[in-house]
Write an enzyme that holds these catalytic residues in place. Structure first.
Site, short mmCIF file in Angstrom:
data_model
loop_
_atom_site.label_atom_id
_atom_site.label_comp_id
_atom_site.label_asym_id
_atom_site.label_seq_id
_atom_site.Cartn_x
_atom_site.Cartn_y
_atom_site.Cartn_z
N HIS A 1 14.85 58.01 59.44
CA HIS A 1 14.78 58.61 60.64
C HIS A 1 14.89 60.11 60.41
O HIS A 1 15.66 60.74 59.98
CB HIS A 1 16.32 58.40 61.35
CG HIS A 1 16.16 58.71 62.81
ND1 HIS A 1 15.68 59.79 63.53
CD2 HIS A 1 16.79 57.93 64.01
CE1 HIS A 1 15.64 59.99 64.66
NE2 HIS A 1 16.36 58.79 65.13
N HIS B 1 2.55 47.85 61.30
CA HIS B 1 2.76 48.03 62.80
C HIS B 1 1.29 48.09 63.53
O HIS B 1 0.49 48.94 63.00
CB HIS B 1 3.68 49.08 62.98
CG HIS B 1 3.70 49.70 64.22
ND1 HIS B 1 3.84 48.99 65.51
CD2 HIS B 1 3.26 50.93 64.90
CE1 HIS B 1 4.14 49.55 66.51
NE2 HIS B 1 3.61 50.76 66.23
N HIS C 1 -6.20 43.13 68.01
CA HIS C 1 -7.30 42.62 68.89
C HIS C 1 -7.21 41.58 69.73
O HIS C 1 -7.25 41.75 70.98
CB HIS C 1 -8.39 42.13 67.97
CG HIS C 1 -9.66 41.63 68.55
ND1 HIS C 1 -10.00 40.40 69.09
CD2 HIS C 1 -10.88 42.34 68.94
CE1 HIS C 1 -10.81 40.04 69.60
NE2 HIS C 1 -11.74 41.50 69.62
#
Length: 467
Positions: A247, A339, A368
């Protein structure tokens, strides 16, 4: 002497107790993925080329510049014609979403997928000890976890966690939360639910940084069952080997590069800035630095150190070709769940890891077929691998996700048995990969690039397309 003997005996018993406790916690701190079920919305929620054109036409704030921008983004997005959206957008009510619209989108997912997983695994809802749900952009009261508990009549002592605002990397955050709960040592069964709410978060303005989300995000979701019970390992699909969370929100640019905000006239949308790629690269690099020592063999780490030292002494001609990019993650990883943030994201991560066309195929095909389904996208990618029967016993699968904050999360799974469940890919997997991923948007809307401000007549153009 008796006192000394008694003290020695107590110390030995205490030491034995500590050893037994250590091994007990070690045995029960494992994390096994029993099974998962992705969500396939109804066919009447599909967003085709025609549907996209109708949605764009309804936005009266758009001019020629915005049309050209949208065409470029959609053509290069890697998204096909079989993705799904919420009903209020399909029905033309994106400007005025209601609470019921948002709840309907969630119910269609939860009512189908949660029940399907329980039926698939033959596990009763009353057996669940922990319930974790992550949906970033919709958090009603009572919570959605309470809605699941109520519908499936779960036990009164079930522990529930409702996570919001975690972005596209949220599913691995949920898995990490469950993993930490498992460290308590008690045999535990956890249900993890991951999705995103699209219906109340559609942007109807003309700020290009906020229009990107409309082009990429689609409806979807996934439900999974995890446990630390060693007796259930034999029926589990995957075993979690490690999980790393990064993070970098302490940096202002990283924090603001993906953020929900108002545009200049007060319309709420999700802003994606030009600084996002830089933040993603930084978060990715930080994550890999912590991940590599956990999963790579010592030989590969030694080679990395050698390359790093060499790079400091002899500057490479191509400064972007870093030593980290040349680490051979494939020396310990067999499959990569990337991702599906967009074709550019898949390309960038693939280059950084030195992946082949075969390695990134699952992510490309998922983008897709399903679009960017936010936190659940990783599980559609995993589903593609399973449907193609790529996953064999002993294989290792690396998941990598990015999310607002800015966060990069990754984890490594080991496959427990040969997997072949097609799940939501069953009716279309034979068509993948297709001969081409080119979508028909350019063919149908190519006139946008030919027009000028003087010749552009929006109403006539859109009317001609409907004929």
């Amino acid at each position: 002497m008796e006192f000394l003997a008694t003290l020695t005996t107590l110390l030995l018993l205490f030491s034995l107790l500590l050893i037994c406790k250590y091994y007990y916690l070690k045995i029960h701190s494992h994390c096994y993925l029993i099974d998962y079920a992705c969500f396939k919305p109804a066919s009447d929620r599909q967003i085709t080329t025609q549907t996209s054109g109708e949605i764009i036409e309804r936005n009266k704030t758009l001019g020629l510049s915005e049309y050209k921008f949208l065409l470029k983004v959609i053509v290069n997005s890697g998204i096909g014609e079989e993705t799904y959206g919420p009903r209020n957008i399909i029905e033309g009510r994106e400007d005025s979403p209601t609470f019921d619209d948002a709840m309907l989108e969630m119910d269609e997912f939860l009512n189908v997928s949660v029940g399907d997983l329980f039926a698939k695994t033959k596990i009763s809802p009353s057996d669940v000890d922990v319930l974790v749900l992550n949906i970033s952009m919709f958090s009603p009261a009572p919570s959605l976890t309470s809605r699941i508990v109520q519908r499936h009549k779960m036990r009164e002592d079930v522990k529930t966690y409702n996570l919001s605002g975690m972005g596209c990397s949220a599913s691995l955050i949920s898995v990490d939360l469950v993993r930490n709960i498992f460290k308590s040592g008690k045999k535990t069964l956890a249900l993890v639910v991951t999705s995103e709410s699209i219906s109340p978060n559609w942007y109807s303005g003309n700020d290009k940084s906020m229009m990107l989300g409309n082009c990429l995000f689609r409806s979807g979701g996934c439900v999974m069952l995890l446990t630390n019970n060693p007796s259930m390992r034999a029926r589990a699909k995957l075993s979690l080997k490690c999980l790393v969370r990064t993070h970098i929100g302490g940096n202002d640019d990283a924090y603001n590069c993906a953020i929900q905000k108002e545009d200049d006239v007060g319309r709420v949308g999700f802003h994606l800035s030009k600084g996002l790629p830089k933040a993603a690269v930084r978060a990715f690099a930080e994550n890999l630095q912590h991940l590599a020592p956990k999963i790579l063999p010592y030989r590969e780490l030694a080679l990395y150190m050698y390359r790093s030292i060499k790079q400091l002494i002899v500057k490479p001609k191509d400064a972007s070709n870093s030593a980290m990019a040349r680490i051979n993650f494939k020396s310990r990883v067999d499959h990569f769940c990337l991702h599906t943030g967009g074709s550019a994201v898949i390309d960038a991560v693939g280059r950084a890891l030195g992946l082949s066309k075969y390695d990134v195929e699952p992510a490309r095909m998922t983008l897709h077929r399903w679009g960017n389904t936010s936190a659940s996208s990783l599980w559609y990618v995993l589903g593609y691998m399973e449907a193609k029967r790529r996953l064999r016993k002993g294989d290792r699968v690396l998941m990598i996700s990015f999310g607002a904050g800015f966060k990069c999360n990754s984890c490594l799974w080991e496959v427990n048995a040969d997997l072949r469940d097609a799940d939501v890919w069953e009716d279309c997997i034979k068509n993948y990969p297709p001969q081409t991923l080119v979508n028909p948007y350019l063919e149908k809307y190519g006139w946008v690039n030919e027009d000028t401000e003087e010749t552009f007549n929006r109403a006539q153009r859109m009317e001609s397309l409907r004929r």
